[in-house]
Design an enzyme around this catalytic site. Structure first.
Site, PDB file in Angstrom:
ATOM      1  N   ASP A 137     -27.441  22.103 -23.009  1.00  0.00           N
ATOM      2  CA  ASP A 137     -27.841  22.289 -24.409  1.00  0.00           C
ATOM      3  C   ASP A 137     -28.416  23.693 -24.577  1.00  0.00           C
ATOM      4  OD1 ASP A 137     -29.098  22.264 -26.866  1.00  0.00           O
ATOM      5  OD2 ASP A 137     -30.717  20.916 -26.221  1.00  0.00           O
ATOM      6  N   ASP A 169     -23.726  21.511 -25.823  1.00  0.00           N
ATOM      7  CA  ASP A 169     -22.893  22.264 -26.768  1.00  0.00           C
ATOM      8  C   ASP A 169     -22.005  23.266 -26.032  1.00  0.00           C
ATOM      9  OD1 ASP A 169     -24.568  24.691 -26.377  1.00  0.00           O
ATOM     10  OD2 ASP A 169     -26.089  23.446 -27.379  1.00  0.00           O
ATOM     11  N   ASP A 176      -8.839  17.322 -24.256  1.00  0.00           N
ATOM     12  CA  ASP A 176      -8.652  15.873 -24.362  1.00  0.00           C
ATOM     13  C   ASP A 176      -7.994  15.613 -25.709  1.00  0.00           C
ATOM     14  OD1 ASP A 176      -9.048  13.075 -24.220  1.00  0.00           O
ATOM     15  OD2 ASP A 176     -10.868  13.386 -23.041  1.00  0.00           O
ATOM     16  N   ASP A 213      -5.477  10.668 -24.346  1.00  0.00           N
ATOM     17  CA  ASP A 213      -6.329   9.499 -24.539  1.00  0.00           C
ATOM     18  C   ASP A 213      -5.499   8.258 -24.905  1.00  0.00           C
ATOM     19  OD1 ASP A 213      -9.188   8.612 -24.961  1.00  0.00           O
ATOM     20  OD2 ASP A 213      -8.366   8.098 -26.926  1.00  0.00           O
ATOM     21  N   GLU A 264      -3.765   8.984 -19.867  1.00  0.00           N
ATOM     22  CA  GLU A 264      -4.604   7.793 -19.665  1.00  0.00           C
ATOM     23  C   GLU A 264      -3.739   6.600 -20.054  1.00  0.00           C
ATOM     24  OE1 GLU A 264      -8.919   5.828 -20.846  1.00  0.00           O
ATOM     25  OE2 GLU A 264      -7.658   6.610 -22.419  1.00  0.00           O
ATOM     26  N   HIS A 318     -16.110   8.947 -18.030  1.00  0.00           N
ATOM     27  CA  HIS A 318     -17.106   8.654 -19.069  1.00  0.00           C
ATOM     28  C   HIS A 318     -17.013   7.213 -19.586  1.00  0.00           C
ATOM     29  CE1 HIS A 318     -13.363   9.677 -20.882  1.00  0.00           C
ATOM     30  NE2 HIS A 318     -13.759   9.115 -21.997  1.00  0.00           N
ATOM     31  N   ASP A 319     -16.143   6.402 -18.998  1.00  0.00           N
ATOM     32  CA  ASP A 319     -16.014   4.999 -19.398  1.00  0.00           C
ATOM     33  C   ASP A 319     -16.392   4.048 -18.272  1.00  0.00           C
ATOM     34  OD1 ASP A 319     -14.875   5.790 -21.851  1.00  0.00           O
ATOM     35  OD2 ASP A 319     -12.854   5.811 -20.996  1.00  0.00           O
TER      36      ASP A 319
HETATM   37  C1  GLC Z   1     -10.328   6.226 -24.106  1.00  0.00           C
HETATM   38  C2  GLC Z   1     -11.560   7.068 -23.865  1.00  0.00           C
HETATM   39  C3  GLC Z   1     -12.755   6.323 -24.363  1.00  0.00           C
HETATM   40  C4  GLC Z   1     -12.596   6.112 -25.848  1.00  0.00           C
HETATM   41  C5  GLC Z   1     -11.282   5.396 -26.157  1.00  0.00           C
HETATM   42  C6  GLC Z   1     -10.928   5.487 -27.614  1.00  0.00           C
HETATM   43  O1  GLC Z   1     -10.295   5.094 -23.307  1.00  0.00           O
HETATM   44  O2  GLC Z   1     -11.649   7.396 -22.506  1.00  0.00           O
HETATM   45  O3  GLC Z   1     -13.960   6.977 -24.100  1.00  0.00           O
HETATM   46  O4  GLC Z   1     -13.681   5.362 -26.336  1.00  0.00           O
HETATM   47  O5  GLC Z   1     -10.203   5.920 -25.459  1.00  0.00           O
HETATM   48  O6  GLC Z   1     -10.528   6.780 -27.953  1.00  0.00           O
END
Ligand code: GLC
Length: 540
Positions: free
Chosen positions: A22, A30, A99, A200, A265, A326-327
């Protein structure tokens, strides 16, 4: 392979912008903050950085709900800052991966505001609208995090579809205008020099054109490839049109030099994942594999994962070795806080045949945040707020993603060096920030941070670790042993996943020790691995 295929031997580091650094002092990470930390990432040795979304967004899903694909969210910076980020990453001779959230926009996106405004709005068909069945939704399709995927909209009395959460309406990719608008955006960023995209929930892009009901299933807990919430995801994910679309985006990226790449993904069987890559390699360049982050951390289970990756993604494909993101629950918390196991997993991902991906903080042993689910910020977690934690733990379902998104731990001081804010950080720090942080770990030669640094250096110096064939070698049950073979040399990697010391047969006549954890060594009798020790040796 050719010099142009740089992505085949890269190492990827994932930054979650909100939690990295930050610079404005408001408790939120940021873009200028990230730029000030690029030297750190470069210094560990990573070659590619993937950034979770920093585009304009109401932040209902912290950026995975985009309201403008060309602008930065104001709390992260400006469009100029995005350009600067690209430039600064390139200046350090690293690659930059954005992303790309193609499947859906935010419900605040001007396209959706228009689309929902009336039945005859020109953008009506940009999203997926249907009449209900009486008071019921158009069909039985469920969203990926559970609940119906259909949402009734008062304005026009129709329902829209959202594969993820209600505020993330799915775009209608069957409408050529939508597809073109998104491909134009992709081209815009490619023209600006972006080296690749993480796609994504790419498997969701197309839905069945006939809107047929999904078949029922016995499975409630979602499974990676097939079903969840008592329904098979037959008509909502992995449609043939999505596989074809992978090739179409690849066509677009192919026009660019230096070569760009696409990392999907995808939740699907390995067979379907291979379809996305294409027999002829003309689809996505890489797809995420989830067996490793789902596996129990024992030599036996990890051996099985490697064998499966090798069997299903043989050369010229490349498996992607990822431990977390992050999931998902932080890897160190997954192994009960045992830092030795986290180091061994690092040895595995940097020495196996494939592309290693590291989620920020794994390299310093960050653990899960400890906030209770009832206070969670994550919109997925919020849906489970009333489910007792012990039940979630017992079912082993990870729904409160706050835990893996805590601020990066830069030092032992105020706010772990993440922010100068006097008030609250957007997310509280994890509890191990005093001991596990960059400043402290960089001084200690055998810290996990230095293990990461050494392993990446090793990968760079020994081509066998990138190009070599992989063979799993026979070893005692608690030892995972692989070899990487190129004509000039064979590299052996030995990892002891137990607290007992192990003695193994010698590995070839003239051995050089390339890397060792816990004083693992080669002696007159063979290989000696102390408790949780690891050894990388080369034999010519
Ligand atoms: C993917 C991302 C996740 C997000 C979801 C919806 O799985 O990794 O963090 O909430 O898609 O975009």
């Amino acid at each position: 392979m050719g010099a142009e295929s740089w992505w085949r031997n890269t190492t990827i580091y994932q930054v979650y912008p909100r939690s990295y650094s930050d610079s404005y002092g408001n408790g939120i990470g940021d873009l200028p903050g990230i730029i000030s930390k690029l030297d750190y990432i470069k210094d560990i040795g990573f070659e590619t950085i993937w950034f979770s979304p920093f585009f304009d967004s109401p932040q209902a899903d912290f950026g995975y709900d985009v309201s403008d694909y060309y602008q930065a969210a104001p709390e992260y910076g400006t469009q100029e800052d995005i350009y600067k980020l690209i430039e600064e990453v390139h200046k350090r001779e690293m690659k930059i991966v954005f992303d790309l959230v193609l499947n859906h926009t935010s419900d605040h996106h001007p396209w959706f505001l228009e689309s929902r405004s009336s039945l005859d709005n020109p953008k009506r068909d940009w999203y997926i609208w249907r009449d209900g069945k009486g008071k019921k939704p158009p069909n039985n399709w469920k969203a990926l995090p559970g609940g119906s995927g259909w949402h009734y909209d008062d304005i026009t009395g129709q329902w829209y579809y959202a594969s993820f959460l209600p505020f993330q309406p799915d775009l209608n990719f069957r409408n050529p205008e939508v597809k073109n608008a998104m491909l134009d955006m992709v081209a815009f960023w490619l023209d600006k020099g972006v080296d690749g995209f993480r796609l994504d929930i790419f498997h969701s892009i197309f839905k069945d054109q006939k809107f047929r009901d999904n078949p029922l299933s016995r499975h409630f807990i979602p499974r990676n490839d097939k079903a969840g919430f008592f329904q098979e995801w037959k008509y909502t994910v992995n449609q043939p049109e999505t596989v074809a679309f992978a090739r179409e985006i690849r066509e677009l990226t192919k026009a660019y030099q230096p070569e760009r790449f696409l990392l999907g993904e995808i939740f699907a069987s390995d067979e379907i994942k291979r379809d996305y890559l294409g027999q002829d390699q003309a689809g996505l360049n890489l797809v995420f594999l989830w067996d490793l982050p789902d596996a129990r951390v024992t030599a036996k289970d990890l051996r099985r994962v490697i064998e499966k990756y090798e069997l299903n993604f043989p050369d010229p494909h490349f498996p992607v070795y990822v431990l977390g993101n992050h999931d998902r629950k932080r890897v160190l918390s997954r192994v009960g806080g045992n830092i030795h196991l986290a180091k061994l997993l690092a040895v595995l991902i940097f020495t196996a045949r494939g592309i290693p991906v590291t989620y920020y903080g794994e390299e310093i042993g960050m653990i899960e945040g400890s906030g209770p689910i009832k206070d969670c910020l994550d919109p997925v977690g919020q849906r489970y707020k009333n489910v007792p934690q012990f039940l979630l733990d017992a079912l082993d379902i990870y729904v409160n993603r706050d835990g893996c998104r805590t601020p990066m731990q830069w030092g032992p001081g105020k706010n772990a060096g993440f922010s100068s804010a006097d008030g609250d950080l957007w997310m509280p720090l994890a509890l191990n920030s005093i001991e596990q942080n960059v400043e402290v770990l960089k001084e200690s030669p055998d810290s996990i941070l230095n293990v990461y640094r050494e392993l990446i250096k090793l990968r760079r110096n020994y081509p066998g670790l990138v190009d070599g064939k992989l063979r799993v070698i026979k070893a005692p049950v608690d030892v995972l042993a692989i070899e990487r073979v190129i004509p000039e040399e064979t590299i052996g990697v030995f990892m002891n996943f137990s607290s007992r010391e192990m003695h193994l047969e010698p590995f070839g006549p003239d051995c050089d020790i390339l890397f060792s954890i816990s004083n693992a060594e080669v002696n007159s009798e063979g290989i000696y691995l102390p408790s949780f020790g690891a050894l990388v040796i080369s034999s010519k």
